[in-house]
Structures are given as structure tokens and as C-alpha cells.
Design a protein around this motif. Structure first.
Motif, mmCIF file in Angstrom:
data_model
loop_
_atom_site.group_PDB
_atom_site.id
_atom_site.type_symbol
_atom_site.label_atom_id
_atom_site.label_comp_id
_atom_site.label_asym_id
_atom_site.label_seq_id
_atom_site.Cartn_x
_atom_site.Cartn_y
_atom_site.Cartn_z
ATOM 1 N N SER A 111 0.840 -1.201 0.000
ATOM 2 C CA SER A 111 0.000 0.000 0.000
ATOM 3 C C SER A 111 0.870 1.244 0.000
ATOM 4 C CB SER A 111 -0.891 0.014 1.250
ATOM 5 O OG SER A 111 -1.523 1.266 1.405
ATOM 6 N N ILE A 112 0.380 2.311 -0.640
ATOM 7 C CA ILE A 112 1.093 3.584 -0.603
ATOM 8 C C ILE A 112 1.127 4.143 0.809
ATOM 9 C CG2 ILE A 112 -0.867 5.099 -1.057
ATOM 10 C CD1 ILE A 112 2.733 5.308 -2.498
ATOM 11 N N LYS A 113 0.289 3.613 1.697
ATOM 12 C CA LYS A 113 0.317 4.048 3.097
ATOM 13 C C LYS A 113 1.657 3.746 3.765
ATOM 14 C CE LYS A 113 -4.549 4.177 4.435
ATOM 15 N NZ LYS A 113 -4.458 5.342 5.327
ATOM 16 N N VAL A 114 2.462 2.888 3.161
ATOM 17 C CA VAL A 114 3.817 2.668 3.655
ATOM 18 C C VAL A 114 4.626 3.956 3.543
ATOM 19 C CG1 VAL A 114 5.984 1.447 3.203
ATOM 20 C CG2 VAL A 114 3.816 0.186 3.221
ATOM 21 N N ASN A 115 4.407 4.712 2.483
ATOM 22 C CA ASN A 115 5.100 5.988 2.307
ATOM 23 C C ASN A 115 4.557 7.060 3.226
ATOM 24 O OD1 ASN A 115 5.459 4.576 -0.469
ATOM 25 N ND2 ASN A 115 6.937 6.253 -0.516
ATOM 26 N N GLU A 117 0.660 9.459 4.342
ATOM 27 C CA GLU A 117 -0.743 9.771 4.111
ATOM 28 C C GLU A 117 -0.974 10.954 3.178
ATOM 29 O OE1 GLU A 117 -3.394 8.122 5.229
ATOM 30 O OE2 GLU A 117 -2.259 6.649 6.362
ATOM 31 N N SER A 118 0.026 11.801 2.959
ATOM 32 C CA SER A 118 -0.232 13.024 2.215
ATOM 33 C C SER A 118 1.051 13.572 1.600
ATOM 34 C CB SER A 118 -0.842 14.085 3.145
ATOM 35 O OG SER A 118 -0.951 15.333 2.506
ATOM 36 N N THR A 119 0.920 14.126 0.401
ATOM 37 C CA THR A 119 2.045 14.846 -0.214
ATOM 38 C C THR A 119 1.720 16.339 -0.344
ATOM 39 O OG1 THR A 119 1.223 14.352 -2.447
ATOM 40 C CG2 THR A 119 2.849 12.826 -1.497
ATOM 41 N N THR A 120 0.764 16.804 0.449
ATOM 42 C CA THR A 120 0.464 18.236 0.458
ATOM 43 C C THR A 120 1.715 19.018 0.856
ATOM 44 O OG1 THR A 120 -1.833 17.764 1.070
ATOM 45 C CG2 THR A 120 -1.043 20.009 1.440
ATOM 46 N N GLU A 121 2.078 19.984 0.046
ATOM 47 C CA GLU A 121 3.254 20.845 0.274
ATOM 48 C C GLU A 121 4.568 20.067 0.248
ATOM 49 O OE1 GLU A 121 2.608 23.098 3.816
ATOM 50 O OE2 GLU A 121 0.924 24.232 2.982
ATOM 51 N N ARG A 122 4.615 18.981 -0.539
ATOM 52 C CA ARG A 122 5.867 18.257 -0.743
ATOM 53 C C ARG A 122 5.796 17.573 -2.114
ATOM 54 N NH1 ARG A 122 7.555 12.824 1.492
ATOM 55 N NH2 ARG A 122 7.998 12.669 -0.742
ATOM 56 N N GLN A 123 6.922 17.005 -2.534
ATOM 57 C CA GLN A 123 6.961 16.317 -3.819
ATOM 58 C C GLN A 123 6.235 14.977 -3.732
ATOM 59 O OE1 GLN A 123 11.194 16.112 -4.692
ATOM 60 N NE2 GLN A 123 11.084 17.993 -5.919
ATOM 61 N N SER A 200 -3.129 10.877 -6.902
ATOM 62 C CA SER A 200 -2.885 9.752 -7.793
ATOM 63 C C SER A 200 -3.864 8.639 -7.453
ATOM 64 C CB SER A 200 -1.454 9.226 -7.614
ATOM 65 O OG SER A 200 -0.492 10.196 -7.948
ATOM 66 N N LEU A 201 -4.480 8.079 -8.454
ATOM 67 C CA LEU A 201 -5.354 6.927 -8.326
ATOM 68 C C LEU A 201 -4.841 5.847 -9.275
ATOM 69 C CD1 LEU A 201 -8.807 8.771 -8.764
ATOM 70 C CD2 LEU A 201 -7.489 8.537 -6.646
ATOM 71 N N LEU A 280 -2.076 13.607 -2.656
ATOM 72 C CA LEU A 280 -1.328 12.372 -2.469
ATOM 73 C C LEU A 280 -0.922 11.893 -3.861
ATOM 74 C CD1 LEU A 280 -2.071 9.376 -0.110
ATOM 75 C CD2 LEU A 280 -0.809 9.165 -2.236
ATOM 76 N N GLN A 281 0.318 12.218 -4.229
ATOM 77 C CA GLN A 281 0.826 11.891 -5.547
ATOM 78 C C GLN A 281 1.956 10.874 -5.450
ATOM 79 O OE1 GLN A 281 1.275 16.331 -6.546
ATOM 80 N NE2 GLN A 281 0.898 15.424 -8.567
ATOM 81 N N VAL A 282 2.042 10.020 -6.457
ATOM 82 C CA VAL A 282 3.129 9.048 -6.508
ATOM 83 C C VAL A 282 3.882 9.196 -7.823
ATOM 84 C CG1 VAL A 282 1.854 7.440 -5.043
ATOM 85 C CG2 VAL A 282 1.747 7.152 -7.513
ATOM 86 N N ASP A 283 5.176 9.003 -7.741
ATOM 87 C CA ASP A 283 6.062 9.079 -8.904
ATOM 88 C C ASP A 283 6.286 7.650 -9.408
ATOM 89 O OD1 ASP A 283 8.137 9.278 -10.706
ATOM 90 O OD2 ASP A 283 9.494 10.358 -9.369
#
Length: 311
Positions: A111-115, A117-123, A200-201, A280-283
Motif C-alpha cells: 500500500s502507498i500508506k507505507v510511504n 498519508e499526504s504529499t500536500t506541500e511536498r513532492q 494519484s489513483l 497524495l501523488q506518486v512518482d
């Protein structure tokens, strides 16, 4: 074709994977329900003690999707320990038995929850980021990943980890399905001004495609992959697309984001509001470059199928 064991086959992602495989002659199943078709099947839970040897014999790859899933209001006295029993200790029990049975590869849907909960104000999150889970579910998945990679170094089984964000498609439930139904009723919703965030979805169709690639791609071994549709959207854009695929007018009205944030503080629902107004964005560049893979389906394709809910 590799012989595969799938766990969690009766769930949302597992069911779509099973359908996408087409031929099921080389598929074994592990889960708590009885499959509708005749497969080699073991009715069992994922836990630290069960014996899975009967469905691991002759298997080349395990696709482990089953998990104790994240819920908004957990009633367990010790949620973290409950998650660890299944998602960490249960996963390691299955992986050790798989290695002992000669299974070459273990594909773990995390799960992306490993990274976080939020990318607000970050990459956007990337595979290079240090894990930073914030809830018991994310912690249990992060610990499972760490222990699986250590196990791989110890005994040689190839581990592949996939971290999806929110997964949607036909049969999806929870908040995505609820919002889709509200939009489909043509109700005026207060989301038009939430247009600065990005999320990201991943459609279940793109996720399943990546899982299939990871089963036997030579470059996948030992890797962690983030996955998405490759099209990040704001809440306003998501609602607009939901209206489009259902051929409904987009009646969203512009309520400022600060109103939602104030309401979140007043009612102690900041986490819910952040999911609505935050990012919540993923690269996925590592995934694309390592596997020469691109999401084969558009986000609009996934939304169109998501509004065709199973009865």
C-alpha cells in the motif's frame, strides 16, 4: 505460463486479477471462501500458523493480495497487533513456506500508506523515500515489506513489492463508490473550488496489468514499485469526470477549501478533510523505466467501468 498461487482472490483486486488471467489451469487459490469454479483451492486464513503446503506444491509465483484491510473506525482493542497478525506475521509465514516449496517469486501487493498519508506541500512519493506510515495498517505493511526483503536475502526467494494508492473500477466500494453515486444523482456538490490539490489513483485494470508483468519480468526481482494511472487529478476534476462518464451535469458549487478545513478542526475530522482537499501523488517513473511499462488504460476508462457497479 507460470503456475501461480493467488491469495485474496475473492476480493476486489484479486477477483479482477483472476478474471484477467483468462486460462485458470495453472492457478491455485488460497482464501476463506469457496471459488465458483474448480481450482486447486485451500480454504484458510492468512495467519502465523496455518499450513499452506497443499497449494504451494509446483507453484512458480505467489501473488499475495489478501490482507486485513484499513478501516476508518477500527474497534479492535489493539489495532496494530491485529494488523500485524495477518499483514506481517501471516505474510511471512506464507513466504517462508513458499520458499521451502521451491516457489521462485513472491509478489506482495502492499500500500502507498507505507510511504505516508499526504504529499500536500511536498513532492510526490517515490521509491527512494524512507517509509513513513502513520496508521496501524500502514505500519503492518511496512514491516511486512522490510521482513520480506530480508527473507529474500536470507533464502533467495525473489520478492516484488507493489504499492498502490486508491484502487477503483467496477465493483469498487467505500468512499469512491459513494461519491460516484452522489454525482450520478445529479446533486449539487460543494467541490468545484477544490481544484489545487492533486491525487494519484490507479484503476484496478492498470494495477492488474502491472501485477501480471511482475509475475515473471526479470527486472522485477527485489524491487519496490509505485503504481498509478499516470494522470493525477484534483477533487474538482475527479467529480467532473464522474459526471462525464455518467452523462450527468456537473453541478459542483465553489465552496472554498478553508471552509472544509475549518469544519475538520471543529469536528476533529482533519484526516477526512485532508483526503478531500489535500494531495497524495506518486512518482511511477521507476516502475515505467525498470519494467518498460506504462498504464495501458486511461483514467476515464476506469471511471466508466466504475460506474457500472456489480449487483
Amino acid at each position: 505460463m507460470s503456475k501461480i498461487l493467488i491469495t485474496g482472490y475473492s476480493g476486489f483486486v484479486g477477483g479482477h486479477l483472476l478474471n484477467a488471467l483468462g486460462t485458470l489451469e495453472n492457478v491455485n487459490l488460497l482464501g476463506r471462501s469457496t471459488p465458483p469454479k474448480c481450482h486447486r483451492h485451500l480454504k484458510a486464513s492468512i495467519d502465523p500458523h496455518s499450513d499452506y503446503s497443499s497449494v504451494l506444491e509446483g507453484v512458480d509465483a505467489v501473488v499475495h493480495i489478501a490482507a486485513r484491510v484499513h478501516v476508518m473506525s477500527d474497534t479492535a482493542e489493539n489495532p496494530l497487533e491485529e494488523f500485524r497478525l495477518v499483514n506481517t506475521a501471516g505474510t511471512l509465514n506464507l513466504a517462508r513456506q513458499a520458499a521451502a516449496a521451491g516457489v521462485k517469486r513472491f509478489v506482495f501487493v502492499s500500500s502507498i500508506k507505507v510511504n505516508g498519508e499526504s504529499t500536500t506541500e511536498r513532492q510526490a512519493y517515490s521509491v527512494l523515500d524512507k517509509p513513513s506510515p502513520e496508521d496501524p495498517y500502514g505500519v503492518s505493511k511496512a514491516e511486512a515489506e522490510e521482513q520480506l526483503l530480508a527473507l529474500s536475502k536470507e533464502i533467495g526467494i525473489e520478492v516484488v513489492i507493489i504499492r498502490p494508492p486508491l484502487v477503483y473500477g467496477e465493483g469498487v466500494k467505500a468512499n469512491f463508490a459513494s461519491l460516484m453515486k452522489l454525482v450520478g444523482k445529479g446533486l449539487p456538490l460543494p467541490f468545484r473550488a477544490i481544484n489545487k490539490n492533486k491525487r494519484s489513483l490507479v484503476s484496478v485494470y492498470n494495477l492488474v496489468d502491472l501485477i501480471k508483468v511482475c509475475i515473471d519480468h526479470p527486472n522485477a526481482a527485489g524491487q519496490v514499485f509505485l503504481v498509478s494511472d499516470g494522470e493525477d487529478v484534483s477533487t474538482a476534476e475527479m467529480v467532473a469526470m464522474m459526471a462525464k462518464v455518467q452523462e450527468k451535469p456537473n453541478l459542483s458549487i465553489p465552496i472554498p477549501s478553508w471552509c472544509f478545513k475549518m469544519a475538520g478542526k471543529l469536528f476533529s475530522k482533519e484526516d477526512i478533510v485532508d483526503r478531500l482537499t489535500g494531495s497524495l501523488q506518486v512518482d511511477i517513473s521507476h516502475t515505467k523505466n525498470t519494467l518498460s511499462w506504462c498504464p495501458p488504460y486511461s483514467m476515464e476508462h476506469g471511471f466508466r467501468l466504475a460506474c457500472k457497479q456489480k449487483k
